[in-house]
Design a protein around this motif. Structure first.
Motif, PDB file in Angstrom:
ATOM      1  N   ALA A 108      51.687  -2.515 -14.425  1.00 12.21           N
ATOM      2  CA  ALA A 108      53.018  -2.690 -13.843  1.00 12.21           C
ATOM      3  C   ALA A 108      53.463  -1.380 -13.196  1.00 12.21           C
ATOM      4  N   THR A 109      54.109  -1.493 -12.030  1.00  8.05           N
ATOM      5  CA  THR A 109      54.649  -0.319 -11.339  1.00  8.05           C
ATOM      6  C   THR A 109      56.046  -0.687 -10.823  1.00  8.05           C
ATOM      7  N   ARG A 110      56.772   0.307 -10.311  1.00 10.11           N
ATOM      8  CA  ARG A 110      58.093   0.005  -9.738  1.00 10.11           C
ATOM      9  C   ARG A 110      57.963  -0.904  -8.506  1.00 10.11           C
ATOM     10  N   ALA A 111      56.800  -0.901  -7.885  1.00  3.76           N
ATOM     11  CA  ALA A 111      56.589  -1.756  -6.708  1.00  3.76           C
ATOM     12  C   ALA A 111      55.953  -3.085  -7.094  1.00  3.76           C
ATOM     13  N   GLY A 112      55.934  -3.380  -8.377  1.00  8.54           N
ATOM     14  CA  GLY A 112      55.393  -4.666  -8.827  1.00  8.54           C
ATOM     15  C   GLY A 112      54.035  -4.521  -9.486  1.00  8.54           C
ATOM     16  N   LEU A 113      53.378  -5.663  -9.644  1.00  4.68           N
ATOM     17  CA  LEU A 113      52.090  -5.706 -10.337  1.00  4.68           C
ATOM     18  C   LEU A 113      50.972  -5.217  -9.417  1.00  4.68           C
ATOM     19  N   VAL A 114      50.082  -4.382  -9.966  1.00  2.00           N
ATOM     20  CA  VAL A 114      48.932  -3.880  -9.216  1.00  2.00           C
ATOM     21  C   VAL A 114      47.689  -4.245 -10.016  1.00  2.00           C
ATOM     22  N   ARG A 115      46.673  -4.749  -9.338  1.00  2.00           N
ATOM     23  CA  ARG A 115      45.418  -5.068 -10.029  1.00  2.00           C
ATOM     24  C   ARG A 115      44.414  -3.969  -9.754  1.00  2.00           C
ATOM     25  N   ALA A 116      43.629  -3.606 -10.775  1.00  2.00           N
ATOM     26  CA  ALA A 116      42.634  -2.541 -10.584  1.00  2.00           C
ATOM     27  C   ALA A 116      41.245  -3.058 -10.907  1.00  2.00           C
ATOM     28  N   ARG A 117      40.275  -2.421 -10.285  1.00  2.00           N
ATOM     29  CA  ARG A 117      38.867  -2.783 -10.473  1.00  2.00           C
ATOM     30  C   ARG A 117      38.093  -1.469 -10.563  1.00  2.00           C
ATOM     31  N   VAL A 118      37.173  -1.370 -11.519  1.00  2.00           N
ATOM     32  CA  VAL A 118      36.377  -0.144 -11.619  1.00  2.00           C
ATOM     33  C   VAL A 118      35.068  -0.354 -10.880  1.00  2.00           C
ATOM     34  N   VAL A 125      42.440  -0.072  -6.440  1.00  2.00           N
ATOM     35  CA  VAL A 125      43.659  -0.799  -6.809  1.00  2.00           C
ATOM     36  C   VAL A 125      44.094  -1.679  -5.643  1.00  2.00           C
ATOM     37  N   GLU A 126      44.586  -2.853  -6.010  1.00  2.00           N
ATOM     38  CA  GLU A 126      45.062  -3.792  -4.996  1.00  2.00           C
ATOM     39  C   GLU A 126      46.589  -3.720  -4.945  1.00  2.00           C
ATOM     40  N   MET A 127      47.098  -3.326  -3.800  1.00  2.00           N
ATOM     41  CA  MET A 127      48.552  -3.203  -3.625  1.00  2.00           C
ATOM     42  C   MET A 127      48.997  -4.194  -2.558  1.00  2.00           C
ATOM     43  N   ARG A 128      50.283  -4.138  -2.245  1.00  2.00           N
ATOM     44  CA  ARG A 128      50.776  -5.062  -1.222  1.00  2.00           C
ATOM     45  C   ARG A 128      50.202  -4.687   0.150  1.00  2.00           C
ATOM     46  N   ARG A 129      50.136  -5.669   1.033  1.00  2.00           N
ATOM     47  CA  ARG A 129      49.681  -5.401   2.400  1.00  2.00           C
ATOM     48  C   ARG A 129      50.719  -4.519   3.084  1.00  2.00           C
ATOM     49  N   PRO A 130      50.289  -3.399   3.705  1.00  2.00           N
ATOM     50  CA  PRO A 130      51.257  -2.524   4.385  1.00  2.00           C
ATOM     51  C   PRO A 130      52.015  -3.297   5.461  1.00  2.00           C
ATOM     52  N   THR A 252      38.708   4.747   0.726  1.00  2.00           N
ATOM     53  CA  THR A 252      38.343   3.572   1.513  1.00  2.00           C
ATOM     54  C   THR A 252      39.441   2.526   1.336  1.00  2.00           C
ATOM     55  N   VAL A 253      39.924   2.024   2.451  1.00  2.00           N
ATOM     56  CA  VAL A 253      41.032   1.063   2.420  1.00  2.00           C
ATOM     57  C   VAL A 253      40.577  -0.238   3.062  1.00  2.00           C
ATOM     58  N   THR A 254      40.774  -1.331   2.342  1.00  2.00           N
ATOM     59  CA  THR A 254      40.481  -2.646   2.910  1.00  2.00           C
ATOM     60  C   THR A 254      41.772  -3.454   2.974  1.00  2.00           C
ATOM     61  N   VAL A 255      42.190  -3.741   4.191  1.00  2.00           N
ATOM     62  CA  VAL A 255      43.401  -4.542   4.389  1.00  2.00           C
ATOM     63  C   VAL A 255      42.971  -5.995   4.559  1.00  2.00           C
ATOM     64  N   THR A 256      43.505  -6.860   3.697  1.00  2.00           N
ATOM     65  CA  THR A 256      43.193  -8.285   3.791  1.00  2.00           C
ATOM     66  C   THR A 256      44.417  -9.016   4.339  1.00  2.00           C
ATOM     67  N   ALA A 257      44.325 -10.337   4.396  1.00  2.00           N
ATOM     68  CA  ALA A 257      45.442 -11.110   4.953  1.00  2.00           C
ATOM     69  C   ALA A 257      46.708 -10.928   4.126  1.00  2.00           C
ATOM     70  N   ASP A 258      46.545 -10.721   2.822  1.00  2.00           N
ATOM     71  CA  ASP A 258      47.765 -10.639   2.010  1.00  2.00           C
ATOM     72  C   ASP A 258      47.819  -9.485   1.026  1.00  2.00           C
ATOM     73  N   SER A 259      46.858  -8.547   1.099  1.00  2.00           N
ATOM     74  CA  SER A 259      46.961  -7.388   0.211  1.00  2.00           C
ATOM     75  C   SER A 259      46.196  -6.206   0.801  1.00  2.00           C
ATOM     76  N   CYS A 260      46.054  -5.173   0.000  1.00  2.00           N
ATOM     77  CA  CYS A 260      45.386  -3.958   0.480  1.00  2.00           C
ATOM     78  C   CYS A 260      44.695  -3.303  -0.708  1.00  2.00           C
ATOM     79  N   TRP A 261      43.386  -3.114  -0.593  1.00  2.00           N
ATOM     80  CA  TRP A 261      42.617  -2.436  -1.639  1.00  2.00           C
ATOM     81  C   TRP A 261      42.415  -0.979  -1.253  1.00  2.00           C
ATOM     82  N   LEU A 262      42.690  -0.085  -2.209  1.00  2.00           N
ATOM     83  CA  LEU A 262      42.489   1.365  -2.032  1.00  2.00           C
ATOM     84  C   LEU A 262      41.446   1.798  -3.047  1.00  2.00           C
TER      85      LEU A 262
END
Ligand SMILES: N[C@@H](CCC[C@H](N)C(=O)O)C(=O)O
Length: 281
Positions: A108-118, A125-130, A252-262
């Motif tokens: 959980a973050t102030r900007a909402g839920l973030v999913r992480a992958r190792v 981490v998957e954040m909102r789409r910019p 490395t940043v991957t922008v998808t249709a509805d999110s963004c992986w960093l």
């Protein structure tokens, strides 16, 4: 007080375990901890607190056990910190405080839920789409540059440099001037130049950043996401993967249709005991 020091591509943090939210963390204490001569030194503080025990995390407590309470080095809050989230997850896993389920770990973050992958040495981490929402300018030493305002949970202004200018030539010892009415809560400012093509990516950008609340840092994860989204837009693309080189390494940043992986390295370098009364705050 126990602490751990960690970083993601040189964006460094003091990590404070406070599972039950009992620590009296104040702006003065954060600034003293982050002081590079009299404290531990850091671009920010990550307090590791149970979501259920933090007023800003409690709404997400059903979805994530831990809340990332991020503070900038000047003692101000930010909604989101991409590198901080990656280092936070590295800490949770290293201390066996959490384990991924189905390959991902929610925080959980102030900007909402973030999913992480190792991914080996990297944490993604998957954040909102910019969201690219406006244009504005930044002025640095008499040079005024147009840029794109981007919301990544926190505010950014991405300013590509004219071809004749080099990133290394910028003086970022002082804050760029921006239109305060466009950014009433302040803004992180990224300066970019195009990089050479990198295999397997749609773009390669070099960036430096002046962070709200922390001055120039070696890396900014949310800034890299903003920069990647602008690079993709400028290339006529809506989604894609961009390598973003910062002074501290490569993200490395991957922008998808509805999110963004960093994605990038996340490292813990030391753990110790701090004497809060010795800090000058
Ligand atoms: N370095 C961070 C961003 C930290 C917050 C920023 N200074 C703000 O005030 O918005 C990152 O990796 O995203």
């Amino acid at each position: 007080m126990e602490f751990t020091k960690g970083h993601g591509t040189g964006n460094d943090f003091v990590i404070l375990p406070d599972p039950d939210g009992t620590l009296d963390l104040t702006p003065g204490l954060v600034a003293a901890l982050c002081d590079r001569r009299r404290g531990l030194g850091g671009d920010g503080v990550l307090r590791v607190v149970r979501a259920a025990k933090h007023p800003e995390g409690v709404a997400l407590a059903g979805e994530a056990e831990w809340f990332m309470d991020y503070w900038n080095s000047d003692g101000s809050f930010a909604e989101m910190c991409g590198n901080g989230a990656r280092v936070f997850v590295r800490y949770l896993l290293d201390r066996s405080l959490a384990a991924p389920s189905g390959g991902t770990l929610p925080i959980a973050t102030r900007a909402g839920l973030v999913r992480a992958r190792v991914e080996g040495a990297d944490v993604a981490v998957e954040m909102r789409r910019p969201r690219l929402y406006d244009t504005a300018t930044a002025t640095l030493g008499g040079l005024t540059l147009p840029g794109t305002a981007v919301d990544v949970g926190n505010p950014h202004l991405v300013c590509p440099l004219p071809a004749a200018l080099e990133l290394t030539g910028l003086d970022l010892t002082r804050a760029p001037e921006v239109d305060a009415s466009a950014f009433p809560s302040g803004v992180n400012v990224e300066f970019t130049t195009p990089g050479e093509p990198v295999t397997g990516t749609d773009g390669h950008v070099l960036m430096r950043v002046y962070e709200r609340g922390s001055a120039e840092t070696l890396s900014c994860g949310t800034g890299a996401c903003a920069v990647a989204a602008v690079a993709l837009r400028d290339a006529g693309l809506d989604t894609g993967t961009v390598s973003v080189d910062v002074p501290g390494g490569r993200l490395t940043v991957t922008v998808t249709a509805d999110s963004c992986w960093l994605s990038g390295p996340a490292v813990l370098v030391a753990t110790g005991t701090l004497t809060p009364t010795a800090l000058s705050h």
